[in-house]
Write an enzyme that holds these catalytic residues in place. Structure first.
Site, PDB file in Angstrom:
ATOM      1  N   LYS A   1     125.927  52.974 106.534  1.00 30.18           N
ATOM      2  CA  LYS A   1     126.432  54.401 106.007  1.00 30.18           C
ATOM      3  C   LYS A   1     128.121  54.632 105.714  1.00 30.18           C
ATOM      4  O   LYS A   1     128.865  54.021 106.606  1.00 30.18           O
ATOM      5  CB  LYS A   1     125.494  55.114 107.196  1.00 30.18           C
ATOM      6  CG  LYS A   1     126.281  55.380 108.373  1.00 30.18           C
ATOM      7  CD  LYS A   1     127.869  56.741 108.130  1.00 30.18           C
ATOM      8  CE  LYS A   1     128.149  56.465 109.670  1.00 30.18           C
ATOM      9  NZ  LYS A   1     129.248  57.314 110.237  1.00 30.18           N
TER      10      LYS A   1
ATOM     11  N   ALA B   1     134.145  50.332 112.916  1.00 27.98           N
ATOM     12  CA  ALA B   1     134.502  50.588 111.689  1.00 27.98           C
ATOM     13  C   ALA B   1     134.300  52.011 110.855  1.00 27.98           C
ATOM     14  O   ALA B   1     134.975  52.262 110.175  1.00 27.98           O
ATOM     15  CB  ALA B   1     134.111  49.870 110.001  1.00 27.98           C
TER      16      ALA B   1
ATOM     17  N   ASP C   1     123.680  58.130 115.566  1.00 24.03           N
ATOM     18  CA  ASP C   1     123.300  57.749 114.431  1.00 24.03           C
ATOM     19  C   ASP C   1     121.406  57.048 113.718  1.00 24.03           C
ATOM     20  O   ASP C   1     121.351  57.194 112.985  1.00 24.03           O
ATOM     21  CB  ASP C   1     124.387  56.392 113.651  1.00 24.03           C
ATOM     22  CG  ASP C   1     125.705  57.408 113.587  1.00 24.03           C
ATOM     23  OD1 ASP C   1     125.717  58.938 113.388  1.00 24.03           O
ATOM     24  OD2 ASP C   1     126.990  57.309 114.063  1.00 24.03           O
TER      25      ASP C   1
ATOM     26  N   PRO D   1     131.147  45.433 108.759  1.00 22.45           N
ATOM     27  CA  PRO D   1     132.440  45.181 109.863  1.00 22.45           C
ATOM     28  C   PRO D   1     132.421  46.310 110.998  1.00 22.45           C
ATOM     29  O   PRO D   1     131.586  47.496 110.983  1.00 22.45           O
ATOM     30  CB  PRO D   1     133.361  46.487 108.699  1.00 22.45           C
ATOM     31  CG  PRO D   1     133.174  46.273 107.314  1.00 22.45           C
ATOM     32  CD  PRO D   1     131.725  46.274 107.193  1.00 22.45           C
TER      33      PRO D   1
ATOM     34  N   MET E   1     130.795  53.005 110.120  1.00 22.67           N
ATOM     35  CA  MET E   1     130.638  52.412 109.501  1.00 22.67           C
ATOM     36  C   MET E   1     128.587  52.411 110.012  1.00 22.67           C
ATOM     37  O   MET E   1     127.320  51.790 109.009  1.00 22.67           O
ATOM     38  CB  MET E   1     130.376  51.573 108.291  1.00 22.67           C
ATOM     39  CG  MET E   1     131.566  51.583 107.963  1.00 22.67           C
ATOM     40  SD  MET E   1     132.298  50.206 106.686  1.00 22.67           S
ATOM     41  CE  MET E   1     130.878  50.758 105.299  1.00 22.67           C
ATOM     42  N   ALA E   2     128.169  52.609 111.159  1.00 23.73           N
ATOM     43  CA  ALA E   2     127.001  52.867 112.206  1.00 23.73           C
ATOM     44  C   ALA E   2     126.184  51.603 111.813  1.00 23.73           C
ATOM     45  O   ALA E   2     125.241  51.644 111.788  1.00 23.73           O
ATOM     46  CB  ALA E   2     126.026  53.648 111.624  1.00 23.73           C
ATOM     47  N   GLY E   3     127.590  50.370 111.717  1.00 23.64           N
ATOM     48  CA  GLY E   3     126.318  49.412 112.317  1.00 23.64           C
ATOM     49  C   GLY E   3     125.472  49.019 112.747  1.00 23.64           C
ATOM     50  O   GLY E   3     124.664  48.659 112.779  1.00 23.64           O
ATOM     51  N   GLY E   4     126.466  48.632 114.004  1.00 26.23           N
ATOM     52  CA  GLY E   4     125.238  49.265 115.336  1.00 26.23           C
ATOM     53  C   GLY E   4     124.015  49.676 115.097  1.00 26.23           C
ATOM     54  O   GLY E   4     122.870  48.919 115.497  1.00 26.23           O
ATOM     55  N   SER E   5     124.195  51.142 114.768  1.00 21.92           N
ATOM     56  CA  SER E   5     123.031  51.865 114.744  1.00 21.92           C
ATOM     57  C   SER E   5     122.086  51.461 113.922  1.00 21.92           C
ATOM     58  O   SER E   5     120.519  51.477 114.187  1.00 21.92           O
ATOM     59  CB  SER E   5     123.437  53.261 114.541  1.00 21.92           C
ATOM     60  OG  SER E   5     124.747  53.851 115.496  1.00 21.92           O
TER      61      SER E   5
HETATM   62  P1  ATP Z   1     129.391  54.789 114.266  1.00 19.45           P
HETATM   63  O1  ATP Z   1     129.981  54.597 112.823  1.00 19.45           O
HETATM   64  O2  ATP Z   1     128.179  54.583 115.109  1.00 19.45           O
HETATM   65  O3  ATP Z   1     130.690  54.847 115.589  1.00 19.45           O
HETATM   66  P2  ATP Z   1     130.907  51.773 114.404  1.00 19.45           P
HETATM   67  O4  ATP Z   1     130.386  51.351 112.913  1.00 19.45           O
HETATM   68  O5  ATP Z   1     132.289  52.717 114.614  1.00 19.45           O
HETATM   69  O6  ATP Z   1     129.189  52.330 114.624  1.00 19.45           O
HETATM   70  P3  ATP Z   1     129.777  49.645 115.366  1.00 19.45           P
HETATM   71  O7  ATP Z   1     130.209  48.570 114.276  1.00 19.45           O
HETATM   72  O8  ATP Z   1     128.414  50.025 115.351  1.00 19.45           O
HETATM   73  O9  ATP Z   1     130.861  51.212 115.622  1.00 19.45           O
HETATM   74  O10 ATP Z   1     129.986  48.888 116.930  1.00 19.45           O
HETATM   75  C1  ATP Z   1     130.468  49.174 117.605  1.00 19.45           C
HETATM   76  C2  ATP Z   1     130.142  49.080 119.115  1.00 19.45           C
HETATM   77  O11 ATP Z   1     128.379  48.493 120.144  1.00 19.45           O
HETATM   78  C3  ATP Z   1     130.753  47.791 119.164  1.00 19.45           C
HETATM   79  O12 ATP Z   1     132.157  47.464 120.811  1.00 19.45           O
HETATM   80  C4  ATP Z   1     129.725  46.814 119.429  1.00 19.45           C
HETATM   81  O13 ATP Z   1     130.942  45.408 120.462  1.00 19.45           O
HETATM   82  C5  ATP Z   1     128.643  47.308 120.031  1.00 19.45           C
HETATM   83  N1  ATP Z   1     127.090  46.646 119.552  1.00 19.45           N
HETATM   84  C6  ATP Z   1     126.635  46.907 119.950  1.00 19.45           C
HETATM   85  N2  ATP Z   1     125.242  45.842 119.217  1.00 19.45           N
HETATM   86  C7  ATP Z   1     126.176  45.965 118.625  1.00 19.45           C
HETATM   87  C8  ATP Z   1     125.397  45.128 117.419  1.00 19.45           C
HETATM   88  N3  ATP Z   1     124.186  44.862 116.573  1.00 19.45           N
HETATM   89  N4  ATP Z   1     126.173  45.346 116.046  1.00 19.45           N
HETATM   90  C9  ATP Z   1     127.903  46.029 115.666  1.00 19.45           C
HETATM   91  N5  ATP Z   1     127.803  46.222 117.126  1.00 19.45           N
HETATM   92  C10 ATP Z   1     127.182  46.542 118.170  1.00 19.45           C
END
Ligand code: ATP
Length: 292
Positions: free
Chosen positions: A10, A98, A137, A95, A100-104
């Site tokens: 996102k 970042a 998220d 990434p 971009m809510a990758g884990g969510s």
């Molecule tokens: P947001 O935009 O929701 O704040 P983000 O993009 O900044 O998220 P993510 O990439 O979701 O951050 O990763 C945040 C943390 O979650 C990292 O420290 C990572 O090790 C941990 N994590 C746990 N599960 C996952 C996953 N499936 N994918 C990515 N990171 C994960």
């Protein structure tokens, strides 16, 4: 049997912080947009109990702390379905850390898959409730598309899709701690807020110019100096013809909006000479058929 779902990234077209709540969290108001940069999430039920996560990035957690595993655990708690053994495989394209809510999004994809397998009658609201318990998220990532996210991010209103455009995303090689950034925010001292209602009108009118004009993230106002690269990427994107450029979420990824593919592709190529993570993307509409 292997069940798969794309887990879309996102971007924040807007991010506003309205107030600090008594529970320590902040009330937010954000216009969110999914893009066609996606992790691939695969879930296979297996005989053996427990949840095993594998990912193609060695530093991601493989135990119950992976957001995908947390989502699976929460699904079984909420649905009343007896916990099944699962293998979850993640091919990471978004990434990490970042904004971009990758884990969510991985967690949301797991929830969508588990509903498909075990509880197709589960209402959207209940799936989103399970998602909210995993992360604020996650409910948005379950439905995707263009949406207004309020409260901690879990109260959603679907919005008309952004008109066709190109998005160039660039992540500098630093990471920003989300709690650290929230700690910088004194809501009354924020100098500028996004014109969210103007953004909603512009989406309704399908006015890309008006949308671009209102792209804004309040975190930029409190970004410590050591993240100055965020601003230099923004000005590079604007210099390369972006209609607007902004950091997404708590960063550090930055995106630019382009009307034409050619100028977006040229901008992506120019930035690639300097930054390792640059992607040329499209917006994605709400992708769960239940939410259309
Ligand atoms: P947001 O935009 O929701 O704040 P983000 O993009 O900044 O998220 P993510 O990439 O979701 O951050 O990763 C945040 C943390 O979650 C990292 O420290 C990572 O090790 C941990 N994590 C746990 N599960 C996952 C996953 N499936 N994918 C990515 N990171 C994960």
């Amino acid at each position: 049997m292997v069940y798969t779902e794309p887990a879309y990234a996102k971007l924040n077209l807007t991010l506003d912080i309205l107030s600090k709540r008594p529970d320590g969290y902040h009330d937010l108001r954000m216009v969110m947009q999914s893009i066609d940069l996606a992790d691939e999430v695969a879930v296979s039920p297996r005989e053996e109990a427990g949840c095993r996560v594998t990912a193609d990035l060695p530093y991601l957690p493989r135990d119950g702390s992976n957001i995908a595993a947390k989502a699976a655990a929460r699904f079984f708690e909420t649905s009343g379905v007896s916990p099944a053994g699962l293998d979850i495989g993640i091919r990471k394209r978004i990434p990490v850390c970042a904004g971009m809510a990758g884990g969510s999004s991985d967690g949301a994809a797991v929830l969508r898959i588990l509903r498909r397998i075990y509880a197709p009658e589960m209402p959207d609201g209940k799936l989103e409730e399970a998602g909210a318990a995993v992360g604020s998220d996650v409910p948005y990532c379950i439905r995707g598309g263009t949406a207004l996210a309020e409260d901690r991010g879990e109260r959603l209103t679907p919005l008309p899709p952004i008109p066709p455009c190109w998005l160039v995303v660039c992540k500098p090689p630093c990471s920003i701690s989300t709690p650290e950034l929230f700690a910088q925010v004194q809501v009354k001292k924020l100098r500028c807020h996004p014109d969210t209602s103007g953004m909603l009108d512009a989406l309704k009118q399908q006015d890309l110019e008006g949308i671009a004009h209102r792209v804004y993230n309040v975190f930029e106002d409190v970004l410590p100096r050591r993240y100055a690269e965020v601003f230099s990427i923004k000005s590079d994107l604007l210099g390369l013809g972006a209609m607007a450029a902004s950091m997404t979420g708590s960063g550090p990824a930055v995106f630019g909006i382009f009307r034409e593919q050619e100028s977006a592709a040229q901008a992506a190529e120019a930035l690639s000479a300097q930054y390792p993570v640059v992607r040329l993307c499209h917006p994605v509409q709400a992708f769960s058929e239940n939410f259309l």
